[in-house]
Design a protein around this motif. Structure first.
Motif, PDB file in Angstrom:
ATOM      1  N   LEU A 182       0.732  -1.259   0.151  1.00 35.80           N
ATOM      2  CA  LEU A 182      -0.016  -0.022   0.161  1.00 35.80           C
ATOM      3  C   LEU A 182       0.916   1.275  -0.004  1.00 35.80           C
ATOM      4  N   LEU A 183       0.620   2.254  -0.886  1.00 35.76           N
ATOM      5  CA  LEU A 183       1.269   3.418  -0.937  1.00 35.76           C
ATOM      6  C   LEU A 183       0.520   4.575  -0.424  1.00 35.76           C
ATOM      7  N   SER A 184       0.936   5.633   0.643  1.00 34.24           N
ATOM      8  CA  SER A 184       0.403   6.738   1.121  1.00 34.24           C
ATOM      9  C   SER A 184       0.408   7.811   0.245  1.00 34.24           C
ATOM     10  N   ASN A 185      -0.763   8.524   0.277  1.00 38.01           N
ATOM     11  CA  ASN A 185      -0.784   9.791  -0.227  1.00 38.01           C
ATOM     12  C   ASN A 185      -0.630  11.058   0.795  1.00 38.01           C
ATOM     13  N   GLY A 186      -0.542  10.519   1.873  1.00 40.01           N
ATOM     14  CA  GLY A 186      -0.336  11.508   3.040  1.00 40.01           C
ATOM     15  C   GLY A 186      -1.710  11.445   3.906  1.00 40.01           C
ATOM     16  N   SER A 187      -2.860  11.001   3.123  1.00 39.16           N
ATOM     17  CA  SER A 187      -4.156  10.969   3.886  1.00 39.16           C
ATOM     18  C   SER A 187      -5.039   9.319   3.630  1.00 39.16           C
ATOM     19  N   ALA A 188      -4.344   8.615   2.718  1.00 37.38           N
ATOM     20  CA  ALA A 188      -5.009   7.293   2.459  1.00 37.38           C
ATOM     21  C   ALA A 188      -3.916   6.418   1.980  1.00 37.38           C
ATOM     22  N   PHE A 189      -4.260   5.157   1.907  1.00 38.36           N
ATOM     23  CA  PHE A 189      -3.335   4.148   1.372  1.00 38.36           C
ATOM     24  C   PHE A 189      -4.035   3.610   0.351  1.00 38.36           C
ATOM     25  N   PHE A 190      -3.155   3.538  -0.775  1.00 42.12           N
ATOM     26  CA  PHE A 190      -3.609   3.033  -2.255  1.00 42.12           C
ATOM     27  C   PHE A 190      -2.931   1.784  -2.449  1.00 42.12           C
ATOM     28  N   PRO A 191      -3.600   0.566  -2.694  1.00 39.53           N
ATOM     29  CA  PRO A 191      -2.823  -0.508  -3.386  1.00 39.53           C
ATOM     30  C   PRO A 191      -2.888  -0.192  -5.092  1.00 39.53           C
ATOM     31  N   PRO A 192      -1.975  -0.839  -5.577  1.00 39.16           N
ATOM     32  CA  PRO A 192      -1.836  -0.886  -7.135  1.00 39.16           C
ATOM     33  C   PRO A 192      -3.334  -0.650  -7.678  1.00 39.16           C
ATOM     34  N   THR A 193      -3.103   0.760  -8.396  1.00 41.42           N
ATOM     35  CA  THR A 193      -4.283   1.331  -9.112  1.00 41.42           C
ATOM     36  C   THR A 193      -4.092   1.752 -10.393  1.00 41.42           C
ATOM     37  N   THR A 194      -4.897   1.586 -11.559  1.00 38.33           N
ATOM     38  CA  THR A 194      -4.790   2.077 -12.848  1.00 38.33           C
ATOM     39  C   THR A 194      -6.112   2.582 -13.403  1.00 38.33           C
ATOM     40  N   ILE A 195      -5.879   3.390 -14.188  1.00 37.83           N
ATOM     41  CA  ILE A 195      -6.874   4.374 -14.832  1.00 37.83           C
ATOM     42  C   ILE A 195      -6.688   4.294 -16.157  1.00 37.83           C
ATOM     43  N   LEU A 196      -7.692   3.633 -16.937  1.00 37.71           N
ATOM     44  CA  LEU A 196      -7.473   3.430 -18.431  1.00 37.71           C
ATOM     45  C   LEU A 196      -8.502   4.166 -19.242  1.00 37.71           C
ATOM     46  N   VAL A 197      -7.930   4.891 -20.219  1.00 37.75           N
ATOM     47  CA  VAL A 197      -8.946   6.041 -20.836  1.00 37.75           C
ATOM     48  C   VAL A 197      -8.798   5.757 -22.132  1.00 37.75           C
ATOM     49  N   SER A 198     -10.007   5.623 -22.804  1.00 40.52           N
ATOM     50  CA  SER A 198      -9.814   5.419 -24.460  1.00 40.52           C
ATOM     51  C   SER A 198     -10.354   6.478 -24.732  1.00 40.52           C
TER      52      SER A 198
ATOM     53  N   ASP B 100     -11.745   8.984  -4.943  1.00 41.22           N
ATOM     54  CA  ASP B 100     -12.359   9.328  -3.577  1.00 41.22           C
ATOM     55  C   ASP B 100     -13.005   8.490  -2.761  1.00 41.22           C
ATOM     56  N   LEU B 101     -13.323   7.443  -3.282  1.00 39.03           N
ATOM     57  CA  LEU B 101     -14.156   6.611  -2.468  1.00 39.03           C
ATOM     58  C   LEU B 101     -13.182   5.810  -1.226  1.00 39.03           C
ATOM     59  N   PRO B 102     -13.843   5.381  -0.204  1.00 37.88           N
ATOM     60  CA  PRO B 102     -13.166   4.988   0.855  1.00 37.88           C
ATOM     61  C   PRO B 102     -12.334   3.757   0.477  1.00 37.88           C
ATOM     62  N   GLY B 103     -11.053   3.489   1.121  1.00 39.68           N
ATOM     63  CA  GLY B 103     -10.089   2.400   0.546  1.00 39.68           C
ATOM     64  C   GLY B 103      -9.705   1.470   1.513  1.00 39.68           C
ATOM     65  N   GLN B 104      -8.887   0.520   1.491  1.00 38.68           N
ATOM     66  CA  GLN B 104      -8.701  -0.245   2.585  1.00 38.68           C
ATOM     67  C   GLN B 104      -8.018   0.157   3.817  1.00 38.68           C
ATOM     68  N   GLU B 105      -7.760   1.443   3.657  1.00 38.54           N
ATOM     69  CA  GLU B 105      -7.243   1.982   5.088  1.00 38.54           C
ATOM     70  C   GLU B 105      -8.688   2.333   6.268  1.00 38.54           C
ATOM     71  N   HIS B 106      -9.784   2.542   5.413  1.00 36.68           N
ATOM     72  CA  HIS B 106     -11.014   2.595   6.160  1.00 36.68           C
ATOM     73  C   HIS B 106     -11.415   1.574   7.223  1.00 36.68           C
ATOM     74  N   GLU B 107     -11.740   1.752   8.319  1.00 33.84           N
ATOM     75  CA  GLU B 107     -11.995   0.920   9.226  1.00 33.84           C
ATOM     76  C   GLU B 107     -13.055  -0.117   8.881  1.00 33.84           C
ATOM     77  N   GLU B 108     -14.198   0.503   8.070  1.00 38.81           N
ATOM     78  CA  GLU B 108     -15.196  -0.488   7.783  1.00 38.81           C
ATOM     79  C   GLU B 108     -15.046  -0.881   6.411  1.00 38.81           C
ATOM     80  N   PHE B 109     -14.128  -0.856   5.632  1.00 34.57           N
ATOM     81  CA  PHE B 109     -13.973  -1.159   4.427  1.00 34.57           C
ATOM     82  C   PHE B 109     -14.593  -2.422   4.117  1.00 34.57           C
TER      83      PHE B 109
END
Length: 726
Positions: free
Chosen positions: A206-222, A363-372
């Motif tokens: 998990l990588l932190s942006n300072g306020s949340a933890f992000f697992p590997p995430t990809t945005i694919l735009v066509s 912006d939705l809650p991620g794995q760092e959220h207690e109730e995820f």
């Protein structure tokens, strides 16, 4: 101790007799013990059985008495008052012994029979047999039918057997549970090992942006219809900067046929159209006896059409949440697996809203959220986001790829990407989230002089179904006519080098990967880029030339996927692409997109036709001196007109010239009326005159636009033809 007691004691002591003589006291105790045993076994017996048993005990005791020597018996009998005539006693004794022996033999015989009956009864019970005698037996078993003790013992045996069975079943259940648990543990270990293997390709921490933890995430735009050389027009500062920061080939090849639905689903599955089954925007299925038509929801949204495993199904099957914004096929319930988030297609959606939707998912809650873990999946932050942008394709069809309008559209799309990147930067996610930008195909300009009438090429009365467009797949009503229809088309196009004729099972180019599926029509007419085949009821070519009609759409695709006008784009940046900025890789086909995206978030890909895996292998930088430059392909040349077509063109040009002269004259008269010496009345009516001027200027502008079209070789102001895009 009194003398009489001592004498009795001495007489009853064993040391007064031979060593072999039995101990009377022990005999007495033995008798008492046996009586006690019989008393303990009284329960469940009849009075007759008890009495019979008592007689047996007494007679056994009498028999034991015969073993005592005669001298000792006399003493004992004397002590107990046994007087009488000895001869009589001897006679009676012998008679009694004889009777006892006969009774004893009878009892033994009865016991044997009873034991044999019990043994047989036990055998039948163990074997699950009957408990009462059958009609075939000579006499019933009295021990079963009448003995309460036997019935009790039978019940006890049944209970014991039932208990044994329950114990066996319980043990079997325990053993089975252990085996299943062991299998589950093995499977979990296997999956864990596979996950570990994938994690070496894409960082799983998990990588932190300072306020949340992000697992590997990809945005694919066509960007649908975004031709590769659009990047060379100076209209895309955001995309060009993105290329300088990331990794990309000069261009990406689409798959054949180069139309929207087959190519978007190829990027989502890594499979050629012949493999995943979406072989065109429209096609006929011989098994279903139905036509797939991409703009008909009742048809296109049925899962039966869609083969392979798209990205969102792969992700959800492996516990990775996905969000799909209008990607072709995402509403078809493929494999019974739904994306966690899915937006239905809306062709009129503005670009700004697409940016907001993507950022809302991030912006939705991620794995760092207690109730995820307890949230519903449509409330969880996705690790995979697919977004579809159709506007470049839409305007390319409507106005053409070289029009003024498409230039503005390209700018708008670049601005949309800028806002997306700014949104990620504001969230401190530029280095945490992978972004991949692709397109599905390019676009070629159409022209009325580059049209072929289908009815001029083949006897359409023998055709049952036509598939595809601008190329055409033909299905004959009678398969026996296939060869003759092929020869007919070949003959009618022998003087036209701008079209190719193929039989699916005979001479279809191998590089097309377009033959191994029954949904592919058996006969194909494939025009060169910029050309199109039309049916007469849709657009009459001769009438159009005569009347100066303009063919619509003004831009088309679907041609040879390797043609320069069909080139697409691929650009990637993020933690899954740890390459030097501005890295360049070899040109590849869009069948590779699926594997690349899977690896970027640690997914194990389903079987597919792709071969590339992360990390990509750069061959240099785009800025290297020896790097080839992406050329800007020219539109296909205007077709040389026949004498008839030339006459029609000249007549149309003359009409346009006259209309332009008339417009110029009316505009001049209108302007002369607006001199500085206008009367006060004219000044009072200034508002209405301004409206009149605007109206005339608009009319003049329309005429000038038509003149510009004629200057490009397009004759007239009316438009007909296909209005579909894709």
């Amino acid at each position: 101790m009194p003398l009489i007691d001592r004498e009795k004691k001495a007489l009853l002591s064993t040391d007064q007799y031979d060593d072999d003589a039995p101990d009377v006291e022990s005999s007495r105790r033995s008798i008492e013990a046996r009586v006690e045993e019989e008393d303990e076994s009284v329960d469940g017996r009849t009075s007759n059985e008890i009495a019979e048993r008592d007689r047996e005990v007494l007679e056994d005791d009498y028999e034991g008495e015969e073993l005592i020597p005669e001298s000792q018996r006399r003493v004992i009998k004397g002590l107990f008052g046994g007087a009488g005539n000895s001869d009589d006693r001897t006679t009676r004794k012998e008679s009694t012994r004889k009777d006892r022996r006969e009774r004893r033999d009878g009892r033994r015989s009865k016991r044997r029979k009873r034991l044999e009956g019990e043994s047989e009864l036990m055998y039948e019970m163990e074997e699950g047999g009957r408990l009462t005698p059958s009609s075939e037996e000579e006499e019933p078993r009295e021990s079963v039918g009448s003995s309460e003790a036997d019935l009790k013992r039978l019940g006890d045996v049944r209970k014991q057997k039932s208990a044994r069975r329950k114990l066996i079943f319980r043990r079997m259940a325990i053993h089975l549970a252990i085996i299943l648990l062991f299998a589950v543990l093995l499977y979990a270990a296997y999956r864990a090992s596979k996950s570990t293997k994938v994690s070496t390709k894409a960082t799983q921490a998990l990588l932190s942006n300072g306020s949340a933890f992000f697992p590997p995430t990809t945005i694919l735009v066509s960007l649908d219809g975004f031709r590769a050389d659009f990047l060379q027009r100076g209209l895309t500062p955001t995309l060009n900067s993105f290329i300088a920061e990331g990794i990309s080939p000069l261009y990406m090849l689409p798959s054949f046929p180069s139309v929207t639905f087959p190519n978007h689903y190829t990027m989502a599955t890594g499979m050629y159209p012949e493999a995943h089954g979406i072989v065109g925007n429209t096609f006929w299925d011989t098994d279903f006896e139905e036509e797939f038509y991409y703009t008909h929801p009742k048809s296109a949204k049925q899962p039966k059409w869609w083969g392979g495993e798209p990205l969102w199904v792969t992700a959800e099957n492996q516990g990775v949440r996905s969000a799909i914004h209008m990607w072709p096929g995402s509403e078809a319930h493929i494999g019974g697996i739904e994306p966690a988030h899915v937006d239905k297609y809306n062709g009129s959606e503005v670009l700004e809203h697409k940016v907001k939707k993507v950022l809302q998912y991030i912006d939705l809650p991620g794995q760092e959220h207690e109730e995820f873990s307890s949230m519903r999946i449509n409330e969880q932050r996705p690790q995979l986001v697919l977004a579809y942008v159709p506007v470049v394709d839409t305007h390319g069809h409507k106005y053409g790829p070289n029009s003024t309008e498409i230039r503005q559209t390209i700018k708008n799309v670049d601005d949309m990407l800028k806002k997306l990147f700014e949104g990620l930067q504001a969230r401190n996610l530029t280095q945490l989230v992978n972004v991949v930008v692709v397109s599905d195909h390019g676009m070629a300009t159409t022209d009325v002089t580059r049209l072929m009438q289908l009815e001029d090429l083949v006897d359409t009365s023998k055709i049952e179904h036509t598939d595809g467009w601008p190329l055409y797949g033909l299905r004959p009503k009678n398969i026996k006519d296939l060869e003759s229809l092929y020869n007919q088309v070949k003959e009618n196009t022998k003087d036209n080098p701008n079209v190719e004729i193929y039989l699916r099972d005979k001479n279809m180019p191998e590089r097309y990967h377009f033959s191994n599926n029954d949904r592919i029509a058996p006969l194909w007419i494939v025009p060169k880029a910029g050309w199109a085949i039309v049916k007469k009821d849709e657009f009459d070519v001769q009438e159009a030339l005569k009347n100066g009609d303009v063919y619509h759409p003004r831009g088309l695709h679907g041609y040879d996927h390797e043609h320069p006008l069909m080139r697409a784009i691929f650009v990637a940046r993020g933690p899954a692409f740890p390459h030097k900025p501005n890295s360049r890789v070899e040109v590849f086909q869009n069948t590779e997109v699926y594997n690349i995206v899977c690896d970027s978030i640690g997914l194990s890909p389903a079987p597919n036709n792709g071969t590339l895996r992360l990390p990509l292998k750069p061959i240099g930088l785009h800025s290297d001196p020896e790097t080839p430059k992406l050329d800007t392909p020219d539109d296909p040349p205007t077709h040389t007109l026949t004498p008839v077509e030339s006459a029609a063109a000249e007549a149309a040009a003359g009409a346009a010239s006259s209309a332009l002269a008339e417009a110029t004259k009316e505009a001049s008269e209108l302007l002369s009326d607006q001199s500085p010496v206008a009367t006060e009345t004219q000044a009072a009516d200034d508002g209405s005159e301004k409206n009149r001027i605007n109206k005339w200027w608009q009319w003049l502008a329309d005429k000038l636009d038509h003149a510009k079209d004629w200057a490009k070789g397009v004759f007239g102001s009316k438009g007909k033809g296909h209005t579909d895009s894709g």
